[in-house]
Design a protein around this motif. Structure first.
Motif, short mmCIF file in Angstrom:
data_model
loop_
_atom_site.label_atom_id
_atom_site.label_comp_id
_atom_site.label_asym_id
_atom_site.label_seq_id
_atom_site.Cartn_x
_atom_site.Cartn_y
_atom_site.Cartn_z
N GLU A 316 0.97 -1.18 -0.10
CA GLU A 316 0.12 -0.02 -0.04
C GLU A 316 0.95 1.27 0.02
OE1 GLU A 316 -2.23 -0.46 3.61
OE2 GLU A 316 -3.78 -2.19 2.65
N GLU A 397 9.02 0.60 5.89
CA GLU A 397 7.77 0.38 6.68
C GLU A 397 7.28 1.70 7.47
OE1 GLU A 397 7.78 -4.29 7.94
OE2 GLU A 397 9.25 -3.03 9.05
N GLN A 402 3.13 0.46 7.15
CA GLN A 402 2.78 -0.42 7.23
C GLN A 402 3.77 -1.45 7.53
OE1 GLN A 402 2.21 -1.63 2.73
NE2 GLN A 402 3.26 0.28 2.12
#
Length: 489
Positions: A316, A397, A402
């Motif tokens: 994403e 991340e 995420q």
């Protein structure tokens, strides 16, 4: 008269030259040391994932069209192109990024929203960049680097000052926002040198970026390799893989043959598209044009730490191309060029081809390609690779908010030692010799050997320089020189 020409290597420049020479009526044989053709543009397939191992940016579509047009073809005869929208994102912090649109009007609006008044300045800057592009890419780069007079035209004399200034100075004189400055400096990194060491004239790379856009062959850059192989085969070129070239045989100061896997292959002319430095080591010392001291004194483009990663889920908050400039841009450049070392906080690039190409990963999964630029000749070890993978994935991340590390089901690294082992790359460089002022055009290693008759070179260490479009052009330039030689005989 038909001549037998043997070509060492099968990268873009070698494929280009093979097509042109076959079109001229010669018998052309291409020998590749690895098990597939494409050189650094090979493809990796593993566990249902597909990766371009090398080049992943399709810029300057006009150069590709010009190449295929020389054979009465179009790129669309061989592959489909998709214009990426956005072209790419540049990340500066946690979920904080600038998206570069697929058209100049939107890019101007983005600049204006970040720095008042910069939109108008960007249009003026881009007009100059387009002018430089028209001069450079449509004319100058198609000259063989034989004489300094090649650079002297009515157009270039009007821009002489741009050869003695640099991109960094020019951009900083026009823009104040540091993020916009870094975005404008980014394209010249493809030329292999710091923006502060790259002449202002090379702003034509900004036109390649903002003006012409970023494209993607439908199933990856290897589509271009397949297209060129198909064209070459149509023209009668023969390909031989798993064919390691051990020596270039010279008799009476003339290239007569190559030794491939212990077998002597006779030839009327030898053309090497392999690493230039390595190609000269295939010659006895007295036949080499450039000494080890010469190569040591050159400014080389970076090497790279690469990771090809398969994820068992979709990623994403990302685009096809993503640049992570959340650490010190200039310190990383210093760690590459000034004080070569592994950067403490590296910038990195991430590419998710499966966001555009559904064949690049199994359904519901993602293929990711991560790249950290490194100094050529740097120490390389598995432990360092793993340390830096952890660094960039942790930052990825955090920035994109995420967790992805636990979703990795496949990972393969590639770094300096692999560039040396698989491509015979000098110091493990990934992109060739940098296009600095003193390494431009006639100041680069020559296409034609001055010591050995019927021996030529092509590729990113000679003219016009690093990058896929220049590689296509290099193949054309060297084939023109070869044709001229045979016309004189």
């Amino acid at each position: 008269m038909k001549r037998k020409i043997t070509i060492i290597g099968s990268g873009f420049s070698a494929l280009s030259a093979a097509c042109y020479l076959a079109k001229s009526g010669h018998e052309v044989l291409v020998f590749e040391k690895n098990e597939t053709i494409g050189g650094r543009a090979r493809q990796l397939k593993k566990d249902g994932f597909t990766f371009d191992m090398g080049p992943s940016w399709y810029w300057m579509p006009d150069v590709f069209e010009r190449f295929f047009a020389d054979f009465g073809k179009k790129t669309s005869d061989y592959y489909e192109l998709i214009k990426l929208s956005p072209a790419y994102r540049v990340y500066f912090g946690v979920n904080e990024f600038i998206a570069i649109a697929d058209n100049l009007d939107e890019i101007v609006a983005t600049f204006e929203a970040i720095e008042k008044g910069s939109g108008k300045i960007l249009r003026e800057f881009m007009a100059e960049a387009q002018s430089n592009y028209d001069i450079a890419i449509k004319d100058l780069v198609y000259r063989p680097g034989v004489s300094p007079l090649e650079l002297v035209t009515i157009e270039t004399t009007k821009k002489i000052g741009q050869f003695f200034s640099n991109i960094s100075r020019d951009v900083r004189n026009k823009f104040k926002n540091e993020r916009l400055i870094q975005i404008l400096e980014f394209p010249v990194l493809f030329l292999g040198a710091k923006p502060s060491d790259t002449p202002s004239f090379y702003s034509f790379m900004n036109y390649a970026d903002f003006g012409l856009g970023t494209w993607h062959p439908k199933t990856g850059m290897f589509d271009v390799v397949r297209a060129m192989e198909s064209l070459a085969t149509e023209l009668g070129v023969q390909f031989f893989v798993n064919s390691n070239i051990e020596k270039i045989i010279v008799e009476n100061k003339t290239a007569k043959a190559i030794v491939v896997n212990g077998e002597r292959i006779e030839s009327d002319l030898v053309l090497s598209g392999a690493d230039y430095h390595h190609s000269e080591t295939l010659l006895d010392k007295e036949h080499r044009m450039y000494s080890e001291q010469y190569w040591e004194s050159r400014v080389f483009a970076p090497s790279s730490l690469l990771f090809y990663v398969g994820f068992n889920k979709k990623i994403e908050n990302i685009s096809h191309h993503a640049l992570f400039f959340d650490t010190d841009f200039y310190q990383h450049a210093k760690d590459i060029y000034d004080e070569p070392q592994w950067p403490a906080e590296p910038l990195f690039y991430a590419n998710f081809p499966s966001s555009t190409d559904i064949t690049a990963a199994p359904e519901g999964m993602e293929s990711g390609f991560f790249l950290v630029p490194l100094a050529p000749g740097i120490n390389d070890s598995e432990s360092l690779r793993e340390e830096y993978f952890d660094k960039i994935i942790q930052r990825f991340e955090t920035i994109t908010q995420q967790n992805i590390k636990e979703n990795i089901i496949f990972k393969q690294s590639f770094c300096k030692n692999d560039f040396v082992e698989q491509y015979n790359s000098y110091k493990g460089n990934a992109y060739g010799m940098a296009n600095t002022l003193l390494q431009t055009a006639f100041l680069r290693p020559k296409l034609k050997s001055k010591k050995v008759r019927n021996l030529y070179f092509t590729g990113q260490l000679t003219v016009p320089g690093p990058g896929v479009p220049p590689a296509l052009i290099s193949g054309k330039l060297v084939s023109n020189l070869i044709d001229k030689q045979f016309l004189k005989v």
